[in-house]
Design a protein around this motif. Structure first.
Motif, PDB file in Angstrom:
ATOM      1  N   THR A 174       0.703  -1.119  -0.031  1.00  0.00           N
ATOM      2  CA  THR A 174      -0.202   0.093   0.052  1.00  0.00           C
ATOM      3  C   THR A 174       0.833   1.236   0.092  1.00  0.00           C
ATOM      4  O   THR A 174       0.602   2.313  -0.764  1.00  0.00           O
ATOM      5  CB  THR A 174      -1.049  -0.001   1.170  1.00  0.00           C
ATOM      6  N   LEU A 175       1.924   1.317   0.856  1.00  0.00           N
ATOM      7  CA  LEU A 175       2.801   2.476   0.767  1.00  0.00           C
ATOM      8  C   LEU A 175       3.397   2.746  -0.566  1.00  0.00           C
ATOM      9  O   LEU A 175       4.024   3.845  -0.710  1.00  0.00           O
ATOM     10  CB  LEU A 175       3.566   2.298   2.178  1.00  0.00           C
ATOM     11  N   ALA A 176       3.968   1.234  -1.177  1.00  0.00           N
ATOM     12  CA  ALA A 176       4.635   1.746  -2.228  1.00  0.00           C
ATOM     13  C   ALA A 176       4.016   2.166  -3.480  1.00  0.00           C
ATOM     14  O   ALA A 176       4.590   3.065  -4.206  1.00  0.00           O
ATOM     15  CB  ALA A 176       5.143   0.143  -2.633  1.00  0.00           C
ATOM     16  N   ARG A 177       2.612   2.334  -3.410  1.00  0.00           N
ATOM     17  CA  ARG A 177       1.868   2.646  -4.446  1.00  0.00           C
ATOM     18  C   ARG A 177       1.588   4.413  -4.350  1.00  0.00           C
ATOM     19  O   ARG A 177       1.338   5.014  -5.105  1.00  0.00           O
ATOM     20  CB  ARG A 177       0.293   2.290  -4.473  1.00  0.00           C
ATOM     21  N   LEU A 178       2.191   4.699  -2.884  1.00  0.00           N
ATOM     22  CA  LEU A 178       1.938   6.286  -2.567  1.00  0.00           C
ATOM     23  C   LEU A 178       3.565   6.953  -2.554  1.00  0.00           C
ATOM     24  O   LEU A 178       3.591   8.217  -2.094  1.00  0.00           O
ATOM     25  CB  LEU A 178       1.232   6.403  -1.558  1.00  0.00           C
ATOM     26  N   ALA A 179       4.465   6.110  -2.898  1.00  0.00           N
ATOM     27  CA  ALA A 179       5.769   6.530  -2.370  1.00  0.00           C
ATOM     28  C   ALA A 179       6.263   7.671  -3.206  1.00  0.00           C
ATOM     29  O   ALA A 179       7.156   8.572  -2.626  1.00  0.00           O
ATOM     30  CB  ALA A 179       6.726   5.304  -2.565  1.00  0.00           C
ATOM     31  N   SER A 180       5.832   7.688  -4.505  1.00  0.00           N
ATOM     32  CA  SER A 180       6.551   8.909  -5.298  1.00  0.00           C
ATOM     33  C   SER A 180       5.529   9.107  -6.484  1.00  0.00           C
ATOM     34  O   SER A 180       4.473   8.156  -6.750  1.00  0.00           O
ATOM     35  CB  SER A 180       8.118   8.364  -5.927  1.00  0.00           C
ATOM     36  N   ALA A 181       5.820  10.184  -7.216  1.00  0.00           N
ATOM     37  CA  ALA A 181       5.050  10.459  -8.342  1.00  0.00           C
ATOM     38  C   ALA A 181       4.951   9.291  -9.481  1.00  0.00           C
ATOM     39  O   ALA A 181       4.051   9.057  -9.902  1.00  0.00           O
ATOM     40  CB  ALA A 181       5.371  11.676  -9.107  1.00  0.00           C
ATOM     41  N   ALA A 182       6.283   8.806  -9.611  1.00  0.00           N
ATOM     42  CA  ALA A 182       6.442   7.618 -10.407  1.00  0.00           C
ATOM     43  C   ALA A 182       5.504   6.326 -10.115  1.00  0.00           C
ATOM     44  O   ALA A 182       5.074   5.595 -11.028  1.00  0.00           O
ATOM     45  CB  ALA A 182       7.894   7.290 -10.647  1.00  0.00           C
ATOM     46  N   SER A 183       5.294   6.115  -8.854  1.00  0.00           N
ATOM     47  CA  SER A 183       4.644   5.130  -8.374  1.00  0.00           C
ATOM     48  C   SER A 183       3.196   5.253  -8.505  1.00  0.00           C
ATOM     49  O   SER A 183       2.418   4.046  -8.339  1.00  0.00           O
ATOM     50  CB  SER A 183       4.867   4.783  -6.806  1.00  0.00           C
TER      51      SER A 183
END
Length: 202
Positions: A174-183
């Motif tokens: 879940t956090l990986a989906r919000l980590a950066s603009a690219a994600s």
């Protein structure tokens, strides 16, 4: 003619992957369908009949909110034995979707909804959701009450992810989906995309 539904014990425990989940005191066929929902990813080539399509479209009548309309369409479809899955990836490139669908200005595709005949060879399973104790608050928001049920869910869903060959941690996914603009896979441009479709946000 009366319509009865099987005991709620199995579908409720399957939905939350927890045999200790409290069983509802009231139960009916609609709740049975809702708890049995599966995100079907593979379909047979059999066409859905026009009569069925008309029935599904009627679920939209009276609803102005796309999410509510779609959820009612899902309930209608699954009650007829069809499979469904939402396609949120349409928001990754709204302009391309609008061009593909030939959408007029001021129209925006919020998500897609696939409806079809599930392929029985796929063996789709019910995906456990967070328990109500992790998402339901009474009167005021209480973060402390969420921590234990979320940790328990992390363990249960992690075991299922492992069986599917996916990374164990739901929290990390879940956090990986919000980590950066690219994600965000293009969704960081949603404001810009809405403006291009004619939605002048302030």
């Amino acid at each position: 003619m009366t319509q009865t539904a099987p005991s709620p014990a199995h579908p409720v425990q399957q939905r939350y992957a927890d045999p200790a989940t409290e069983i509802p005191a009231q139960w009916n066929p609609v709740l049975e369908v809702l708890h049995a929902h599966k995100s079907v990813r593979r379909y047979l080539s059999d066409p859905v009949s026009p009569e069925t399509i008309r029935l599904l479209v009627s679920s939209y009548v009276g609803f102005v909110d796309a999410a509510l309309a779609a959820q009612n369409a899902v309930v209608a479809a699954e009650s007829l034995g069809l499979g469904t899955v939402y396609i949120g990836a349409l928001r990754n490139d709204p302009e391309a979707v609008a061009a593909e669908l030939n959408l007029p200005d001021h129209v925006f595709a919020v998500f897609g909804l696939v409806v079809g005949h599930p392929d029985p060879a796929e063996g789709t399973k019910v995906k456990p959701r967070l328990p109500q104790t992790a998402v339901l608050h009474h009167e005021t928001y209480d973060l402390s009450a969420q921590r234990e049920p979320v940790a328990e869910y992390e363990q249960r869903i992690g075991e299922i992810y492992t069986d599917q060959g996916l990374p164990f941690s739901w929290t990390e996914r879940t956090l990986a989906r919000l980590a950066s603009a690219a994600s965000l896979n293009g969704r960081h441009r949603l404001r810009e995309s809405l403006a291009a479709r004619g939605f002048q946000l302030r």
